[in-house]
Design a protein around this motif. Structure first.
Motif, PDB file in Angstrom:
ATOM      1  N   LYS A   1     -21.706  -6.485  60.143  1.00  0.00           N
ATOM      2  CA  LYS A   1     -20.247  -6.335  60.308  1.00  0.00           C
ATOM      3  C   LYS A   1     -19.738  -5.159  59.488  1.00  0.00           C
ATOM      4  CE  LYS A   1     -18.211 -10.831  61.313  1.00  0.00           C
ATOM      5  NZ  LYS A   1     -17.536 -11.935  60.643  1.00  0.00           N
ATOM      6  N   ARG A   2     -20.229  -5.085  58.229  1.00  0.00           N
ATOM      7  CA  ARG A   2     -19.772  -3.987  57.357  1.00  0.00           C
ATOM      8  C   ARG A   2     -20.235  -2.640  57.925  1.00  0.00           C
ATOM      9  NH1 ARG A   2     -21.034  -7.757  53.583  1.00  0.00           N
ATOM     10  NH2 ARG A   2     -22.992  -6.803  52.919  1.00  0.00           N
ATOM     11  N   LEU A   3     -21.420  -2.658  58.507  1.00  0.00           N
ATOM     12  CA  LEU A   3     -21.947  -1.423  59.097  1.00  0.00           C
ATOM     13  C   LEU A   3     -21.070  -0.969  60.278  1.00  0.00           C
ATOM     14  CD1 LEU A   3     -24.340   0.548  58.904  1.00  0.00           C
ATOM     15  CD2 LEU A   3     -25.495  -0.838  60.642  1.00  0.00           C
ATOM     16  N   LEU A   4     -20.672  -1.933  61.109  1.00  0.00           N
ATOM     17  CA  LEU A   4     -19.800  -1.600  62.245  1.00  0.00           C
ATOM     18  C   LEU A   4     -18.477  -1.011  61.752  1.00  0.00           C
ATOM     19  CD1 LEU A   4     -21.813  -3.033  64.094  1.00  0.00           C
ATOM     20  CD2 LEU A   4     -19.918  -4.296  65.098  1.00  0.00           C
ATOM     21  N   ALA A   5     -17.915  -1.639  60.699  1.00  0.00           N
ATOM     22  CA  ALA A   5     -16.638  -1.152  60.159  1.00  0.00           C
ATOM     23  C   ALA A   5     -16.809   0.265  59.616  1.00  0.00           C
ATOM     24  CB  ALA A   5     -16.154  -2.087  59.063  1.00  0.00           C
ATOM     25  N   PHE A   6     -17.956   0.517  58.999  1.00  0.00           N
ATOM     26  CA  PHE A   6     -18.209   1.846  58.445  1.00  0.00           C
ATOM     27  C   PHE A   6     -18.378   2.889  59.563  1.00  0.00           C
ATOM     28  CE2 PHE A   6     -21.348   5.032  56.960  1.00  0.00           C
ATOM     29  CZ  PHE A   6     -20.547   5.648  56.003  1.00  0.00           C
ATOM     30  N   LEU A   7     -19.165   2.509  60.586  1.00  0.00           N
ATOM     31  CA  LEU A   7     -19.452   3.480  61.662  1.00  0.00           C
ATOM     32  C   LEU A   7     -18.236   3.756  62.549  1.00  0.00           C
ATOM     33  CD1 LEU A   7     -22.994   2.371  62.917  1.00  0.00           C
ATOM     34  CD2 LEU A   7     -22.416   4.481  61.716  1.00  0.00           C
ATOM     35  N   TYR A   8     -17.494   2.689  62.870  1.00  0.00           N
ATOM     36  CA  TYR A   8     -16.435   2.858  63.886  1.00  0.00           C
ATOM     37  C   TYR A   8     -15.029   2.665  63.332  1.00  0.00           C
ATOM     38  CZ  TYR A   8     -20.664   2.268  66.634  1.00  0.00           C
ATOM     39  OH  TYR A   8     -21.912   2.411  67.130  1.00  0.00           O
ATOM     40  N   GLY A   9     -14.919   2.313  62.083  1.00  0.00           N
ATOM     41  CA  GLY A   9     -13.603   2.047  61.513  1.00  0.00           C
ATOM     42  C   GLY A   9     -13.158   3.155  60.588  1.00  0.00           C
ATOM     43  N   SER A  10     -12.829   2.771  59.357  1.00  0.00           N
ATOM     44  CA  SER A  10     -12.230   3.749  58.447  1.00  0.00           C
ATOM     45  C   SER A  10     -13.271   4.637  57.776  1.00  0.00           C
ATOM     46  CB  SER A  10     -11.415   3.018  57.379  1.00  0.00           C
ATOM     47  OG  SER A  10     -12.275   2.113  56.724  1.00  0.00           O
ATOM     48  N   GLY A  11     -14.546   4.360  57.913  1.00  0.00           N
ATOM     49  CA  GLY A  11     -15.565   5.170  57.254  1.00  0.00           C
ATOM     50  C   GLY A  11     -15.913   6.381  58.106  1.00  0.00           C
ATOM     51  N   LEU A  12     -17.153   6.407  58.582  1.00  0.00           N
ATOM     52  CA  LEU A  12     -17.596   7.533  59.407  1.00  0.00           C
ATOM     53  C   LEU A  12     -16.759   7.679  60.669  1.00  0.00           C
ATOM     54  CD1 LEU A  12     -21.479   7.537  59.479  1.00  0.00           C
ATOM     55  CD2 LEU A  12     -19.942   9.167  58.399  1.00  0.00           C
ATOM     56  N   GLY A  13     -16.325   6.511  61.215  1.00  0.00           N
ATOM     57  CA  GLY A  13     -15.541   6.534  62.455  1.00  0.00           C
ATOM     58  C   GLY A  13     -14.288   7.372  62.313  1.00  0.00           C
ATOM     59  N   ARG A  14     -13.658   7.322  61.103  1.00  0.00           N
ATOM     60  CA  ARG A  14     -12.438   8.096  60.886  1.00  0.00           C
ATOM     61  C   ARG A  14     -12.796   9.577  60.701  1.00  0.00           C
ATOM     62  NH1 ARG A  14     -10.312   9.553  56.321  1.00  0.00           N
ATOM     63  NH2 ARG A  14     -11.574   8.129  55.088  1.00  0.00           N
ATOM     64  N   LEU A  15     -13.915   9.796  59.960  1.00  0.00           N
ATOM     65  CA  LEU A  15     -14.281  11.187  59.665  1.00  0.00           C
ATOM     66  C   LEU A  15     -14.847  11.895  60.901  1.00  0.00           C
ATOM     67  CD1 LEU A  15     -16.023  10.794  56.198  1.00  0.00           C
ATOM     68  CD2 LEU A  15     -13.798  11.796  56.678  1.00  0.00           C
ATOM     69  N   PHE A  16     -15.692  11.156  61.641  1.00  0.00           N
ATOM     70  CA  PHE A  16     -16.376  11.769  62.793  1.00  0.00           C
ATOM     71  C   PHE A  16     -16.132  10.922  64.031  1.00  0.00           C
ATOM     72  CE2 PHE A  16     -19.068  12.435  59.001  1.00  0.00           C
ATOM     73  CZ  PHE A  16     -18.894  13.804  58.851  1.00  0.00           C
ATOM     74  N   PRO A  17     -14.891  10.941  64.547  1.00  0.00           N
ATOM     75  CA  PRO A  17     -14.585  10.033  65.653  1.00  0.00           C
ATOM     76  C   PRO A  17     -15.466  10.245  66.875  1.00  0.00           C
ATOM     77  CG  PRO A  17     -12.799  11.631  65.308  1.00  0.00           C
ATOM     78  CD  PRO A  17     -13.781  11.803  64.181  1.00  0.00           C
ATOM     79  N   ARG A  18     -16.048  11.387  67.038  1.00  0.00           N
ATOM     80  CA  ARG A  18     -16.782  11.647  68.275  1.00  0.00           C
ATOM     81  C   ARG A  18     -18.263  11.924  68.061  1.00  0.00           C
ATOM     82  NH1 ARG A  18     -13.566  15.410  72.116  1.00  0.00           N
ATOM     83  NH2 ARG A  18     -15.190  14.538  73.400  1.00  0.00           N
ATOM     84  N   SER A  19     -18.751  11.796  66.813  1.00  0.00           N
ATOM     85  CA  SER A  19     -20.156  12.160  66.655  1.00  0.00           C
ATOM     86  C   SER A  19     -20.964  10.969  66.172  1.00  0.00           C
ATOM     87  CB  SER A  19     -20.278  13.320  65.685  1.00  0.00           C
ATOM     88  OG  SER A  19     -19.869  12.886  64.411  1.00  0.00           O
TER      89      SER A  19
END
Ligand code: NAD
Length: 511
Positions: free
Chosen positions: A493-511
């Motif tokens: 769950k934490r990984l999903l939040a990191f990848l697609y939420g405020s972590g990497l998801g915010r920094l790299f929305p398309r990569s």
């Protein structure tokens, strides 16, 4: 599916000149059994042909190119005799197009068919690539209007990709196919790698039913639907290149001289029997009358005749009685519904299936000729009041192969082109990309499925196989493998939040 029972079918196709009615040749008709035997031989021959490198196969196809060049006269003569094609068209549409296609793909096939890496987003510890392998035996079913270029363009691409080919030419133009197949074999293509089977539609159907791996069909929409249904039942992938109703949109700022010459050629080359022919001439009202007056005078100057007798022929005959009757019917319907014949409008009496180069004015969408493929030397003219109306007319058709826009304003041309739902839109030109093998040739809507020509077309001749392998060999297990625990659910769950939420998801929305 079985072909016509052998006791009721004719034994040969008798090829009669559409220009003068003379017998020009005869070829044996294949049976269901002989079609199956051809496919079986092609199947046996494929592994050895497919095992050659792309470069080796390209070498053989370059030898084919030289053979074709050396036999230009015979190819042009066949196209004139069985198809009525003017010699200039035989040379450019049938010979040059093949030389160019063979040159492009022989030079580029290694690059096009090289394995393609896929950069992975999620599975960073692994690597993916696509590699292209021959499909096996490719069936090619061809029409009569380009008896050399169409069937054999596909055959050349299929062979380069490592397939073997069984080709069924049109029943109206088998002589071209028999000659070309001989040239391929003389140039070094093994006999069983490229075979020709002859006959009517039932032979085409028998070919699809004979266990082939891929079908490239070029022909009418109605036959295309039957072919698609047969392929669907057997789950055989297919490419369908079907009919067209190309509109030429002449805007008020179109360059007159170039537009007139382009539309003239686009409407009457091959007697209008081109899937990309100008089948609707849509002219802006501001230039309609003056443009049409000049156009009609040029159409009247076209020289109609028998290309086997003279090179001074612009327009040959229709291919057969049926095609002539379709043209007559469409013109009669248009006239009955209010169109005016500006020139032509009648068959030419005497031997052959000649029809006068014709211009119809005042054509409306209510007339069949504005909707159905004419495939004859008839250009129906429609008047529009604006760019938007011209685009609406272009997109009204159920067909979507080619369209043409004529304007002196480059940006406007591209803008209009992008609003038209066709496989190809040319600005200030007609038909010519058929000879540019690197560009896609593909119909939208009921004009077809899939693509011929272009890098993508060559890859279509292959199975695209995906390999995914480990790039980090020492991982003993993945996060998503058994056993499932409460603890790793939280981690996931934490990984999903990191990848697609405020972590990497915010920094790299398309990569
Ligand atoms: P067609 O559909 O009558 O025949 C095409 C081929 O299919 C012939 O070889 C024919 O014998 C075979 N055939 C007929 N019935 C069959 C069946 N049930 N199963 C399998 N094969 C069968 O077309 P045609 O009159 O030869 O060609 C003219 C048509 O082709 C026009 O509509 C034209 O627009 C189209 N065409 C399209 C392209 C393109 O690139 N999109 C190019 C050239 C021609």
């Amino acid at each position: 599916m079985s072909a016509v029972p052998s006791d009721t079918r004719p034994a040969t196709l008798r090829i009669v000149s559409p220009a003068n009615g003379e017998l020009v040749g005869e070829v044996p008709i294949d049976t269901t059994e002989s079609v199956r035997a051809a496919v079986a031989r092609a199947r046996s021959a494929q592994p050895a042909w497919g095992a050659r490198s792309v470069a080796e196969r390209a070498e053989v196809l370059l030898a084919v190119r030289q053979k074709i060049l050396a036999n230009t006269d015979a190819i042009v003569q066949n196209a004139a005799a069985e198809n009525g094609k003017p010699r200039h068209e035989g040379l450019l549409h049938e010979v040059m197009t093949q030389l160019e296609l063979l040159s492009y793909f022989a030079a580029e096939a290694e690059r096009i068919l090289a394995p393609q890496p896929i950069p992975l987003r999620l599975l960073k510890h692994r690597t993916s690539y696509i590699h292209y392998q021959p499909r096996g035996v490719v069936a090619i079913i061809a029409p009569w209007n380009f008896p050399n270029h169409l069937g054999f363009g596909g055959a050349a691409m299929a062979l380069l990709a490592g397939n073997t080919v069984v080709l069924k030419p049109s029943e109206f133009t088998p002589l071209s196919a028999v000659l070309l197949r001989r040239l391929y074999v003389e140039a070094g293509v093994p006999e069983d790698c490229l075979q020709v089977v002859n006959g009517y539609g039932d032979v085409g159907a028998a070919l699809i039913d004979a266990g082939v791996d891929f079908v490239e069909f070029t022909g009418s929409v109605s036959t295309g639907k039957k072919v698609a249904a047969m392929c669907g039942e057997r789950l055989i992938p297919c490419v369908l290149e079907l009919g067209g109703k190309a509109p030429a949109l002449v805007m008020e700022d179109a360059d007159n001289e170039r537009t007139l010459n382009a539309v003239l050629w686009g409407g009457y080359a091959n007697a209008g029997q081109v899937c990309a022919s100008v089948e609707r001439l849509v002219v802006h009202e501001k230039v309609h009358d003056s443009f049409v007056a000049k156009f009609v005078s040029r159409v009247k100057a076209l020289r109609v005749g028998d290309a086997t007798k003279s090179a001074e022929v612009d327009v040959g005959p229709l291919v057969n009685q049926r095609q002539l009757e379709i043209v007559e019917r469409l013109v009669a319907d248009a006239v009955e519904k209010g169109a005016t014949v500006a020139c032509g409008g009648r068959r030419i009496e005497g031997p052959g299936y000649f029809y006068e180069p014709t211009v119809l004015l005042g054509v409306t969408p209510a007339m069949d000729i504005a909707n159905k493929e004419t495939f004859g030397p008839v250009v129906p003219v429609m008047k529009v009041g604006s760019e938007a109306e011209a685009i609406l007319e272009a997109n009204r058709s159920h067909l979507g192969l080619l369209a043409y826009v004529f304007t002196r304003n480059g940006a406007r041309g591209r803008r209009m082109a992008q609003q038209i739902r066709c496989g190809t839109v040319m600005v200030n030109d007609v038909i010519a990309t058929a000879a540019a093998a690197e560009t896609p040739w593909a119909g939208l809507k009921q004009s077809g499925i899939g693509v011929a020509h272009s890098d993508e077309g060559l890859r279509h001749m292959c199975e695209a196989r995906h390999v995914n392998h480990d790039a980090v060999p020492w991982l003993s297990r993945e996060l998503w493998w058994f056993p499932y625990h409460e603890a790793n659910l939280g981690l996931l769950k934490r990984l999903l939040a990191f990848l697609y939420g405020s972590g990497l998801g915010r920094l790299f929305p398309r990569s």
